[in-house]
Design a protein around this motif. Structure first.
Motif, PDB file in Angstrom:
ATOM      1  N   UNK A  78     145.768  39.436  56.283  1.00 29.76           N
ATOM      2  CA  UNK A  78     146.715  40.554  56.229  1.00 29.76           C
ATOM      3  C   UNK A  78     147.326  40.663  54.837  1.00 29.76           C
TER       4      UNK A  78
ATOM      5  N   UNK B  28     150.257  53.565  69.033  1.00 29.31           N
ATOM      6  CA  UNK B  28     150.159  52.169  68.602  1.00 29.31           C
ATOM      7  C   UNK B  28     149.587  52.071  67.191  1.00 29.31           C
ATOM      8  N   UNK B  29     148.845  53.085  66.813  1.00 27.26           N
ATOM      9  CA  UNK B  29     148.217  53.043  65.491  1.00 27.26           C
ATOM     10  C   UNK B  29     149.138  53.535  64.384  1.00 27.26           C
TER      11      UNK B  29
ATOM     12  N   UNK C 172     151.077  52.247  62.521  1.00 28.74           N
ATOM     13  CA  UNK C 172     151.581  51.015  61.943  1.00 28.74           C
ATOM     14  C   UNK C 172     151.091  50.971  60.513  1.00 28.74           C
ATOM     15  N   UNK C 173     151.417  49.957  59.783  1.00 28.38           N
ATOM     16  CA  UNK C 173     151.129  49.962  58.363  1.00 28.38           C
ATOM     17  C   UNK C 173     149.652  50.185  58.053  1.00 28.38           C
ATOM     18  N   UNK C 174     148.800  49.618  58.909  1.00 23.66           N
ATOM     19  CA  UNK C 174     147.365  49.672  58.624  1.00 23.66           C
ATOM     20  C   UNK C 174     146.897  51.126  58.506  1.00 23.66           C
TER      21      UNK C 174
ATOM     22  N   UNK D 101     144.887  42.201  52.391  1.00 31.02           N
ATOM     23  CA  UNK D 101     144.753  43.659  52.539  1.00 31.02           C
ATOM     24  C   UNK D 101     146.009  44.358  52.003  1.00 31.02           C
TER      25      UNK D 101
ATOM     26  N   UNK E   7     137.448  47.527  60.263  1.00 26.51           N
ATOM     27  CA  UNK E   7     138.009  48.877  60.194  1.00 26.51           C
ATOM     28  C   UNK E   7     137.260  49.841  61.107  1.00 26.51           C
TER      29      UNK E   7
ATOM     30  N   UNK F  23     138.411  49.274  64.591  1.00 25.24           N
ATOM     31  CA  UNK F  23     139.724  49.868  64.824  1.00 25.24           C
ATOM     32  C   UNK F  23     139.650  51.387  64.910  1.00 25.24           C
TER      33      UNK F  23
END
Ligand code: SF4
Ligand code: SF4
Lengths: 198, 285
Positions: A110, A189-190, A192-194, A113, A129, A132
């Protein structure tokens, strides 16, 4: 640098150790984020001896902890080991000091990235990725879609073609994804930072 | 089996069982039905998060697993067959117990309670609790003569924060021995199958898988039995050894012993055809 067994061939001393940050600073950050006290490590090598993937790693897991203690941020975040690690927990359950190595590896990936350092195994990052992306779209993993897009991205068209065809022939790769009804819950839920960093 | 034996469980299939390993799912459902265990698929379940979510974002990983917990109705245990799914579901429960704030905020977000007393168990544990004697009585075919390697992969390894959770070591042997099979020791039973590296870096995985299969051949096993659909797939597709062995899903062998008839549908999906072995042992026609 490849190593057969960590005991047989200890890592060659690496040029000069330039300690950019005060010692303990990096280790403290990883301890905090991973929730595991890696300073308890006494370099017994049990983790390295048990890890099935040691041959593909550039540093054995115990050495990753050592580098952290030396504050060698770049070395650690750019190493292959953190990406090769599949989180099988063989090491974590064998460590006499109860160190959760897999959690340390999770944390380091983490950080790599987040900090945008050069990723030692970009194909593995691409794969995660793609998984996801599939989860974001369907809430479930659609393997054919993941493998297809992974191939497009990494341009490894011919590698593994035979295996892919066999899986198709055995109808192991569904053409249509199965999906979650409550898409908004998944989409949420997505956030988020990613996702935001993409 | 009479209806008063019927017990309700919420069942979490997970992505592999629902697709790639449909044969594992079919045989599991068959076995459950024969035993009178009512596996009710968790309505609108999503992926447990898998190693990819764990790798990329902890909140996402926790959120995906926790949403499944929020879908589980009160009063029935949540059962999973995939050891990795089980792991992530349990991990989410442990995390939420430690973090009441996130627990509350997820409950508010979905407008559903997340019951942290929810029992999360592996299907093998359900069988052990069902009773090995009862299981034996329900068997229609004896597995006598079947020499298997109980291949757990990394499934029984847990991070230290799950160390108080149930350990499944030995359960596969207990169950299959009760049904007449013979476990083979001396092969790799806990070596990781390679997980996602099988997709990204097969050249790393192939020698490891070959070592696992070769060890089973050397120990004179007929086959490997695994509790994990991903292990089953990796052991089949990544093996390049000259001598190869069939790799069964645990539920296939179970269903066979319990007298299930639709095994043809499962076995044609295998890359190493298990039928010659089973015909030799007169387990299938
Ligand atoms: S097993 Fe634990 S104590 Fe031993 S080297 Fe690895 S992390 Fe350190
Ligand atoms: S969790 Fe990672 S470092 Fe530990 S044994 Fe498994 S692959 Fe190796």
């Amino acid at each position: 640098m490849s190593q057969t067994t960590p005991l047989a061939k200890p890592a060659a001393p690496r040029t000069v150790i330039e300690v950019g940050q005060p010692r303990g600073f990096l280790a403290a950050e990883v301890i905090e984020k991973s929730g595991t006290d890696l300073n308890r490590c006494y370099q017994c090598h049990a983790c390295a001896n048990g890890c099935p993937f040691i041959r593909a790693m550039d540093y054995p897991p115990n050495l990753v902890l050592r580098l952290l203690q030396f504050g060698m941020r770049e070395e650690v975040l750019r190493c292959k080991t953190i990406w090769i690690c599949v989180g099988c927990h063989t090491c974590s359950s064998q460590c006499p000091m109860g160190i959760d190595m897999a959690a340390v590896m999770d944390t380091l990936r983490l950080m790599a990235v987040e900090e945008g350092v050069a990723i030692a195994k970009p194909n593995i990052l691409d794969f995660h990725e793609e998984v996801l992306r599939s989860l974001e779209r369907y809430g479930r993993a659609h393997k054919l879609g993941i493998m297809w897009r992974y191939k497009v991205k990494t341009r490894r068209w011919l590698s593994d073609l035979d295996v892919g065809l066999k899986m198709l022939a055995k109808r192991k790769l569904d053409l249509r994804p199965s999906r979650v009804q409550a898409q908004e819950e998944i989409g949420d839920l997505f956030k988020c930072y990613w996702r935001e960093s993409k | 089996m009479s209806l008063h034996h019927q017990i309700d469980f919420s069942y979490f299939p997970g992505c592999s069982m629902a697709t790639t390993a449909a044969e594992a799912n079919m045989s599991l459902m068959q076995s459950a039905k024969i035993l009178g265990l009512n596996l009710i698929e968790l309505s609108d379940w999503n992926c447990c998060g898998s190693s990819s979510a764990q790798t990329m974002c902890k909140n996402l990983s926790l959120g995906m697993a926790a949403r499944n917990l929020s879908l589980a109705p009160a009063g029935r245990p949540l059962v999973a067959m995939c050891p990795r799914c089980l792991h992530y579901l349990r991990h989410a429960k442990v995390c939420l117990k430690k973090d009441p704030e996130t627990h509350r905020s997820l409950e508010e977000r979905w407008g559903r309670p997340i019951n942290l007393d929810l029992k999360i168990m592996h299907f093998m544990e359900v069988l052990v609790r069902f009773g090995l004697d009862r299981l034996k009585q329900s068997a229609k075919r004896s597995l006598t003569g079947l020499k298997f390697v109980p291949y757990y992969g990394c499934a029984v390894f847990r991070p230290p924060d799950l160390e108080k959770e149930k350990y499944y070591q030995g359960e596969m042997e207990d169950i299959l021995v009760a049904l007449g099979a013979e476990p083979i020791i001396g092969a790799y039973t806990h070596r990781c199958c390679g997980s996602f590296l099988s997709a990204t870096d097969p050249e790393i995985v192939t020698p490891l898988v070959n070592e696992i299969i070769d060890s089973a051949v050397a120990a004179k096993a007929h086959c490997l039995v695994t509790a994990c659909a991903m292990c089953q797939l990796n052991l089949e597709i990544r093996c390049t050894s000259r001598e190869r062995l069939p790799v069964f899903h645990f539920s296939e062998v179970l269903a066979l012993a319990l007298g299930a008839k639709d095994y043809e549908e499962w076995f044609v999906r295998h890359l190493v055809d298990p039928r010659p072995l089973l015909q030799n042992l007169a387990l299938v026609a």
